[in-house]
Design a protein around this motif. Structure first.
Motif, PDB file in Angstrom:
ATOM      1  N   LEU A  74       0.813  -1.211   0.000  1.00  0.00           N
ATOM      2  CA  LEU A  74       0.000   0.000   0.000  1.00  0.00           C
ATOM      3  C   LEU A  74       0.847   1.262   0.000  1.00  0.00           C
ATOM      4  O   LEU A  74       0.468   2.287  -0.592  1.00  0.00           O
ATOM      5  N   ILE A  75       2.006   1.205   0.643  1.00  0.00           N
ATOM      6  CA  ILE A  75       2.913   2.359   0.640  1.00  0.00           C
ATOM      7  C   ILE A  75       3.269   2.748  -0.783  1.00  0.00           C
ATOM      8  O   ILE A  75       3.340   3.929  -1.136  1.00  0.00           O
ATOM      9  N   ARG A  76       3.477   1.761  -1.639  1.00  0.00           N
ATOM     10  CA  ARG A  76       3.940   2.006  -3.007  1.00  0.00           C
ATOM     11  C   ARG A  76       2.912   2.729  -3.857  1.00  0.00           C
ATOM     12  O   ARG A  76       3.256   3.304  -4.886  1.00  0.00           O
ATOM     13  N   VAL A  77       1.635   2.694  -3.440  1.00  0.00           N
ATOM     14  CA  VAL A  77       0.604   3.388  -4.224  1.00  0.00           C
ATOM     15  C   VAL A  77       0.121   4.643  -3.500  1.00  0.00           C
ATOM     16  O   VAL A  77      -0.918   5.216  -3.848  1.00  0.00           O
ATOM     17  N   GLY A  78       0.861   5.070  -2.488  1.00  0.00           N
ATOM     18  CA  GLY A  78       0.551   6.325  -1.819  1.00  0.00           C
ATOM     19  C   GLY A  78      -0.607   6.285  -0.856  1.00  0.00           C
ATOM     20  O   GLY A  78      -1.185   7.329  -0.527  1.00  0.00           O
TER      21      GLY A  78
END
Length: 326
Positions: A179-183
């Protein structure tokens, strides 16, 4: 009349079918969904904790260019194994009832996706059903809202959203990292003092760094008391209530096996853990001719049996059935 009916086409069910077939036993697998459905339900980009050789069945090598295989590789591998052995698998056919007849054989009644009923007779039955159909529900207001899911597949739908993750296991941490990777803005709520000690060792330091950088907010020794359309309410161990703005909730609280077929046929379940009574040397339950394989043998503790250990149940079962026939 089959020698063996196996209910469940996960890795452990496939392994049991292979071992029975190798010993000349007529065998059919009944599968409610698709082949290895539990693995299909894993997050799209999930990497296994185990090495490939620990997931092998039927003496078929599992080759991968990675240190640990990914979900898509496992799906391809188990398809290849089932095809190699020509296993008889009735996919998208649900076992509705299991009955032990007066002559000590079994009757399995099923229904396929078109609604057509079928029945099979067998001298032996192996229950190897998984647990992903049955999430552990929290039982709080708002858990049935559309924004709540007990399954995480991939991060894209949550891009830029406020996401609450309930849980602190590997699945929760893996979801947070994606989820971090998609902001996404992430709140992780967990009853324990810290996230699980069993987090993948190559993931833990990266996860902890993201927490320190404020990319993930962790609420330990806390639990969610209510979910609304725009928030989640959290209670700390001190009884303090707080409200967090929220768009989506991933309730990654684990799953439990379905013991309906076992109990309906007279298999004894041990106490609060509801662990079926069976002989660990043969995997035969207290009902002669009825066996358990894979995670269904673990009772409520779904982390007690993994593919690595459950894949060996088939050999024990096949050897016992073969010896009983001789």
């Amino acid at each position: 009349m089959q020698d063996v009916i196996i209910i469940g086409a996960g890795p452990c069910g496939l392994s049991a079918a292979i071992e029975c077939q190798r010993r000349g036993l007529s065998t059919r697998i009944i599968e409610k969904h698709c082949l290895v459905h539990s693995i299909f339900l894993y997050p799209t980009h999930m990497q296994f904790f185990s090495t490939a050789e620990m997931l092998e069945i039927g003496d078929i090598p599992f080759t991968t260019s990675n240190d640990k295989p990914f979900r898509y590789e496992a799906l391809a591998y188990y398809r290849k194994v089932a095809e190699h052995y020509g296993l008889a698998i009735s996919q998208y056919e649900e076992a509705l009832t299991l009955e032990r007849k007066e002559d000590q054989t079994f009757l399995v009644q099923t229904v396929d996706r078109s609604g057509t009923r079928h029945q099979y007779e067998a001298r032996n039955v192996v229950i190897s059903t998984g647990y992903f159909d049955h999430p552990n529900y929290i039982g709080i207001p708002g858990e049935d809202l559309e924004k709540v899911t007990h399954y995480f597949r991939e991060a894209h739908p949550y891009s830029g959203m406020k996401v609450a993750i309930i849980g602190g296991s590997n699945s929760a941490v893996d979801a947070a990292m994606e989820l971090i990777r998609v902001g996404a803005r992430i709140d992780m709520i967990y009853r324990g003092e810290t996230v699980s000690e069993n987090i993948k060792p190559w993931v833990r330091p990266v996860f902890e760094a993201m927490v320190q950088k404020g990319k993930i907010t962790v609420h330990v020794q806390s639990h969610v008391t209510e979910i609304t359309e725009s928030s989640v309410k959290i209670e700390s161990k001190d009884g303090e209530i707080s409200s967090i703005e929220n768009d989506f909730v991933l309730a990654l609280t684990g799953f439990r096996p379905d013991r309906k077929l076992l109990s309906s046929c007279g298999v004894e379940l041990d106490g609060d853990m509801e662990k079926p009574l069976y002989n660990p040397e043969t995997m035969e339950s207290n009902v002669p001719g009825l066996y358990v394989a894979g995670v269904i043998a673990s009772g409520r503790n779904a982390n007690e049996v993994f593919i690595e250990t459950g894949r060996n149940h088939g050999t024990l079962i096949a050897e016992h059935i073969n010896a009983s026939n001789s």
